[in-house]
Design a protein around this motif. Structure first.
Motif, PDB file in Angstrom:
ATOM      1  N   ASN A  68       0.832  -1.197   0.000  1.00 35.40           N
ATOM      2  CA  ASN A  68       0.000   0.000   0.000  1.00 35.40           C
ATOM      3  C   ASN A  68       0.874   1.257   0.000  1.00 35.40           C
ATOM      4  OD1 ASN A  68      -2.603  -1.229   0.085  1.00 35.40           O
ATOM      5  ND2 ASN A  68      -2.230  -1.764   2.219  1.00 35.40           N
ATOM      6  N   PHE A  69       2.132   1.069   0.439  1.00 34.08           N
ATOM      7  CA  PHE A  69       3.100   2.163   0.487  1.00 34.08           C
ATOM      8  C   PHE A  69       4.469   1.512   0.340  1.00 34.08           C
ATOM      9  CE2 PHE A  69       5.476   5.382   3.230  1.00 34.08           C
ATOM     10  CZ  PHE A  69       5.460   6.371   2.254  1.00 34.08           C
ATOM     11  N   SER A  70       5.212   1.922  -0.677  1.00 33.97           N
ATOM     12  CA  SER A  70       6.429   1.200  -1.038  1.00 33.97           C
ATOM     13  C   SER A  70       7.660   1.687  -0.277  1.00 33.97           C
ATOM     14  CB  SER A  70       6.685   1.333  -2.537  1.00 33.97           C
ATOM     15  OG  SER A  70       7.079   2.670  -2.847  1.00 33.97           O
ATOM     16  N   THR A  71       8.696   0.857  -0.293  1.00 32.84           N
ATOM     17  CA  THR A  71       9.976   1.226   0.296  1.00 32.84           C
ATOM     18  C   THR A  71      10.558   2.450  -0.396  1.00 32.84           C
ATOM     19  OG1 THR A  71      10.372  -1.123   0.764  1.00 32.84           O
ATOM     20  CG2 THR A  71      12.267   0.355   0.906  1.00 32.84           C
ATOM     21  N   ALA A  72      10.404   2.537  -1.720  1.00 29.50           N
ATOM     22  CA  ALA A  72      10.934   3.679  -2.464  1.00 29.50           C
ATOM     23  C   ALA A  72      10.277   4.983  -2.021  1.00 29.50           C
ATOM     24  CB  ALA A  72      10.734   3.473  -3.965  1.00 29.50           C
ATOM     25  N   LEU A  73       8.969   4.957  -1.786  1.00 31.02           N
ATOM     26  CA  LEU A  73       8.275   6.164  -1.340  1.00 31.02           C
ATOM     27  C   LEU A  73       8.660   6.521   0.094  1.00 31.02           C
ATOM     28  CD1 LEU A  73       4.702   5.694  -2.867  1.00 31.02           C
ATOM     29  CD2 LEU A  73       6.491   7.305  -3.585  1.00 31.02           C
ATOM     30  N   LEU A  74       8.866   5.501   0.934  1.00 28.78           N
ATOM     31  CA  LEU A  74       9.307   5.776   2.303  1.00 28.78           C
ATOM     32  C   LEU A  74      10.672   6.461   2.294  1.00 28.78           C
ATOM     33  CD1 LEU A  74       8.634   5.355   5.343  1.00 28.78           C
ATOM     34  CD2 LEU A  74      10.045   3.294   5.221  1.00 28.78           C
ATOM     35  N   ARG A  75      11.572   5.969   1.448  1.00 34.55           N
ATOM     36  CA  ARG A  75      12.897   6.576   1.339  1.00 34.55           C
ATOM     37  C   ARG A  75      12.793   8.027   0.874  1.00 34.55           C
ATOM     38  NH1 ARG A  75      15.184   2.988  -1.557  1.00 34.55           N
ATOM     39  NH2 ARG A  75      14.506   3.833  -3.540  1.00 34.55           N
ATOM     40  N   LYS A  76      11.955   8.267  -0.124  1.00 32.30           N
ATOM     41  CA  LYS A  76      11.760   9.624  -0.633  1.00 32.30           C
ATOM     42  C   LYS A  76      11.242  10.555   0.447  1.00 32.30           C
ATOM     43  CE  LYS A  76       8.038  10.918  -2.409  1.00 32.30           C
ATOM     44  NZ  LYS A  76       6.832  11.711  -1.985  1.00 32.30           N
ATOM     45  N   ASP A  77      10.284  10.085   1.233  1.00 29.33           N
ATOM     46  CA  ASP A  77       9.693  10.926   2.273  1.00 29.33           C
ATOM     47  C   ASP A  77      10.657  11.163   3.432  1.00 29.33           C
ATOM     48  OD1 ASP A  77       7.498  10.976   0.669  1.00 29.33           O
ATOM     49  OD2 ASP A  77       6.222   9.764   1.963  1.00 29.33           O
ATOM     50  N   LEU A  78      11.452  10.142   3.777  1.00 31.75           N
ATOM     51  CA  LEU A  78      12.434  10.333   4.842  1.00 31.75           C
ATOM     52  C   LEU A  78      13.493  11.339   4.403  1.00 31.75           C
ATOM     53  CD1 LEU A  78      13.402   9.605   7.660  1.00 31.75           C
ATOM     54  CD2 LEU A  78      14.689   7.694   6.659  1.00 31.75           C
ATOM     55  N   ARG A  79      13.885  11.270   3.143  1.00 32.73           N
ATOM     56  CA  ARG A  79      14.849  12.239   2.609  1.00 32.73           C
ATOM     57  C   ARG A  79      14.276  13.657   2.695  1.00 32.73           C
ATOM     58  NH1 ARG A  79      15.242  10.710  -2.877  1.00 32.73           N
ATOM     59  NH2 ARG A  79      16.630   9.011  -2.250  1.00 32.73           N
ATOM     60  N   LEU A  80      13.002  13.813   2.357  1.00 39.36           N
ATOM     61  CA  LEU A  80      12.354  15.125   2.453  1.00 39.36           C
ATOM     62  C   LEU A  80      12.317  15.611   3.900  1.00 39.36           C
ATOM     63  CD1 LEU A  80       9.284  14.889   0.021  1.00 39.36           C
ATOM     64  CD2 LEU A  80      11.216  16.461  -0.161  1.00 39.36           C
ATOM     65  N   PHE A  81      11.992  14.693   4.827  1.00 43.96           N
ATOM     66  CA  PHE A  81      11.965  15.084   6.237  1.00 43.96           C
ATOM     67  C   PHE A  81      13.331  15.583   6.689  1.00 43.96           C
ATOM     68  CE2 PHE A  81      12.782  14.307  10.685  1.00 43.96           C
ATOM     69  CZ  PHE A  81      11.690  14.903  11.298  1.00 43.96           C
ATOM     70  N   LEU A  82      14.378  14.876   6.331  1.00 43.11           N
ATOM     71  CA  LEU A  82      15.723  15.266   6.739  1.00 43.11           C
ATOM     72  C   LEU A  82      16.104  16.625   6.165  1.00 43.11           C
ATOM     73  CD1 LEU A  82      17.515  11.813   6.455  1.00 43.11           C
ATOM     74  CD2 LEU A  82      17.122  13.123   8.552  1.00 43.11           C
ATOM     75  N   GLU A  83      15.689  16.899   4.939  1.00 38.93           N
ATOM     76  CA  GLU A  83      15.966  18.208   4.337  1.00 38.93           C
ATOM     77  C   GLU A  83      15.253  19.318   5.097  1.00 38.93           C
ATOM     78  OE1 GLU A  83      14.746  17.764   0.301  1.00 38.93           O
ATOM     79  OE2 GLU A  83      16.463  16.503  -0.258  1.00 38.93           O
ATOM     80  N   GLU A  84      13.983  19.084   5.425  1.00 39.08           N
ATOM     81  CA  GLU A  84      13.220  20.096   6.155  1.00 39.08           C
ATOM     82  C   GLU A  84      13.755  20.264   7.578  1.00 39.08           C
ATOM     83  OE1 GLU A  84      11.142  22.100   4.889  1.00 39.08           O
ATOM     84  OE2 GLU A  84      10.748  21.117   2.964  1.00 39.08           O
ATOM     85  N   ALA A  85      14.139  19.160   8.211  1.00 40.73           N
ATOM     86  CA  ALA A  85      14.665  19.225   9.566  1.00 40.73           C
ATOM     87  C   ALA A  85      15.985  19.993   9.598  1.00 40.73           C
ATOM     88  CB  ALA A  85      14.861  17.819  10.118  1.00 40.73           C
ATOM     89  N   ALA A  86      16.826  19.771   8.598  1.00 44.41           N
ATOM     90  CA  ALA A  86      18.092  20.499   8.526  1.00 44.41           C
ATOM     91  C   ALA A  86      17.845  21.985   8.354  1.00 44.41           C
ATOM     92  CB  ALA A  86      18.939  19.954   7.375  1.00 44.41           C
ATOM     93  N   ALA A  87      16.866  22.330   7.507  1.00 42.93           N
ATOM     94  CA  ALA A  87      16.537  23.738   7.286  1.00 42.93           C
ATOM     95  C   ALA A  87      15.998  24.381   8.564  1.00 42.93           C
ATOM     96  CB  ALA A  87      15.523  23.869   6.159  1.00 42.93           C
ATOM     97  N   ALA A  88      15.377  23.568   9.420  1.00 44.51           N
ATOM     98  CA  ALA A  88      14.815  24.077  10.670  1.00 44.51           C
ATOM     99  C   ALA A  88      15.838  24.068  11.808  1.00 44.51           C
ATOM    100  CB  ALA A  88      13.601  23.242  11.073  1.00 44.51           C
ATOM    101  N   GLY A  89      17.065  23.642  11.527  1.00 47.58           N
ATOM    102  CA  GLY A  89      18.101  23.630  12.546  1.00 47.58           C
ATOM    103  C   GLY A  89      17.980  22.500  13.544  1.00 47.58           C
ATOM    104  N   LEU A  90      17.417  21.383  13.112  1.00 49.13           N
ATOM    105  CA  LEU A  90      17.233  20.243  14.011  1.00 49.13           C
ATOM    106  C   LEU A  90      18.407  19.270  13.905  1.00 49.13           C
ATOM    107  CD1 LEU A  90      13.439  19.508  13.393  1.00 49.13           C
ATOM    108  CD2 LEU A  90      14.476  21.061  15.056  1.00 49.13           C
ATOM    109  N   GLN A  91      18.680  18.573  14.986  1.00 49.42           N
ATOM    110  CA  GLN A  91      19.743  17.567  15.025  1.00 49.42           C
ATOM    111  C   GLN A  91      19.168  16.244  14.538  1.00 49.42           C
ATOM    112  OE1 GLN A  91      22.491  15.703  14.759  1.00 49.42           O
ATOM    113  NE2 GLN A  91      23.437  17.187  16.178  1.00 49.42           N
ATOM    114  N   THR A  92      19.667  15.738  13.424  1.00 51.80           N
ATOM    115  CA  THR A  92      19.084  14.544  12.804  1.00 51.80           C
ATOM    116  C   THR A  92      20.055  13.373  12.715  1.00 51.80           C
ATOM    117  OG1 THR A  92      19.675  15.359  10.594  1.00 51.80           O
ATOM    118  CG2 THR A  92      17.472  15.929  11.430  1.00 51.80           C
ATOM    119  N   ASN A  93      21.150  13.435  13.468  1.00 54.93           N
ATOM    120  CA  ASN A  93      22.136  12.357  13.381  1.00 54.93           C
ATOM    121  C   ASN A  93      21.529  10.986  13.667  1.00 54.93           C
ATOM    122  OD1 ASN A  93      24.109  14.156  12.714  1.00 54.93           O
ATOM    123  ND2 ASN A  93      25.134  14.152  14.705  1.00 54.93           N
ATOM    124  N   GLY A  94      20.566  10.952  14.572  1.00 46.16           N
ATOM    125  CA  GLY A  94      19.953   9.676  14.933  1.00 46.16           C
ATOM    126  C   GLY A  94      19.203   9.016  13.791  1.00 46.16           C
TER     127      GLY A  94
END
Length: 284
Positions: A227-253
């Motif tokens: 219902n939701f693919s691994t490729a789409l999950l990867r794409k969305d996680l990449r987007l989250f990390l980009e937005e988190a970096a722009a917001a000054g969040l620590q995303t090393n974890g």
């Protein structure tokens, strides 16, 4: 009869269009690959042959496309929007959504981002979780349409807030699935029966329903029919990390999980259900 256009008939788009047809709406559908429209046409949907037909009667336009780039390209093909409201339901970045809103305004339309949490089953039974971002007036005007897909569509704020909320939730999908997989791997290797572990986990504050939804798939290594693919999950996680970096969040974890998913790109897991990341949590 309320008329609506649905652009993009992949798994979720087809389910959304099907639900709207069953709710008695006059549904017009388009897909880049026209062969994917045939089942909807057989159910009574009107086929859009030319994107310029989309805005007839100022109908709202729901887009269910892979990303912001694809959505922008399709909306460009529509041309002048003549006051129609564009309602993207796919996942995109915050700035991507804001830029698309400006793009839509330049084509004479209104914009209400409405990403959804849930997949094909929830779309078909009208229990998607809709998080809308945009003007309150646009949300109120489209509320009745959205209630065909969600029991309580929510207006979370201005354009960009819906996109941010969806990314925050999808990050949790990735993190919860990853952490659950690691725990299952450890208890199995330690000789603890999985059901014993689950009996302890279920009544605890640590439990999430998604664990039981994906458990048997992981144990059986059954990842087809996603219902939701691994490729789409990867794409969305990449987007989250980009937005988190722009917001000054620590995303090393999260970087380790992102690396796991990136390393799997282009492989057999891409088109399978996202819980196939269970295959990535063991050294081979």
């Amino acid at each position: 009869m309320t008329s609506v256009a649905v652009l993009g008939t992949g798994l979720l788009g087809t389910a959304i269009a099907t639900r709207l047809l069953h709710q008695g709406l006059n549904v017009h559908v388009w897909n880049r690959d026209s062969s994917r429209i045939a089942p909807l046409a057989a159910m009574g949907a009107n086929v859009i042959d030319d994107l310029e037909q989309v805005v007839e009667n100022h109908r709202p336009i729901i887009t269910v496309l892979r990303d912001a780039s694809a959505t922008t390209s399709v909306i460009d093909g529509v041309g002048h929007l003549q006051g129609s409201t564009v309602i993207p339901m796919g996942t995109m970045g915050v700035e991507e959504s804001r830029n698309l809103a400006k793009h839509v305004a330049g084509q004479g339309g209104s914009y209400l981002e409405a990403p959804v949490l849930g997949s094909r089953p929830q779309a078909l039974n009208g229990t998607l979780l809709v998080m809308a971002g945009g003007e309150a007036l646009d949300f109120n005007q489209q509320h009745e349409l959205l209630t065909h897909l969600a029991e309580q569509p929510m207006h979370v704020g201005p354009v960009g807030s819906g996109a941010a909320t969806k990314l925050a939730l999808n990050q949790m999908i990735a993190s919860l699935t990853h952490s659950f997989s690691l725990s299952i791997r450890l208890i199995q290797q330690s000789g603890v029966p999985v059901e014993t572990f689950m009996k302890i986990l279920r009544p605890s504050a640590l439990y999430a329903p998604t664990f039981d939804k994906k458990l048997q798939r992981m144990l059986d290594q059954h990842y087809s029919d996603p219902n939701f693919s691994t490729a789409l999950l990867r794409k969305d996680l990449r987007l989250f990390l980009e937005e988190a970096a722009a917001a000054g969040l620590q995303t090393n974890g999260l970087q380790g999980l992102a690396t796991l998913l990136e390393d799997a790109q282009g492989g057999d897991l891409d088109d399978q259900d996202y819980c196939a990341l269970h295959e990535l949590t063991v050294l081979r």
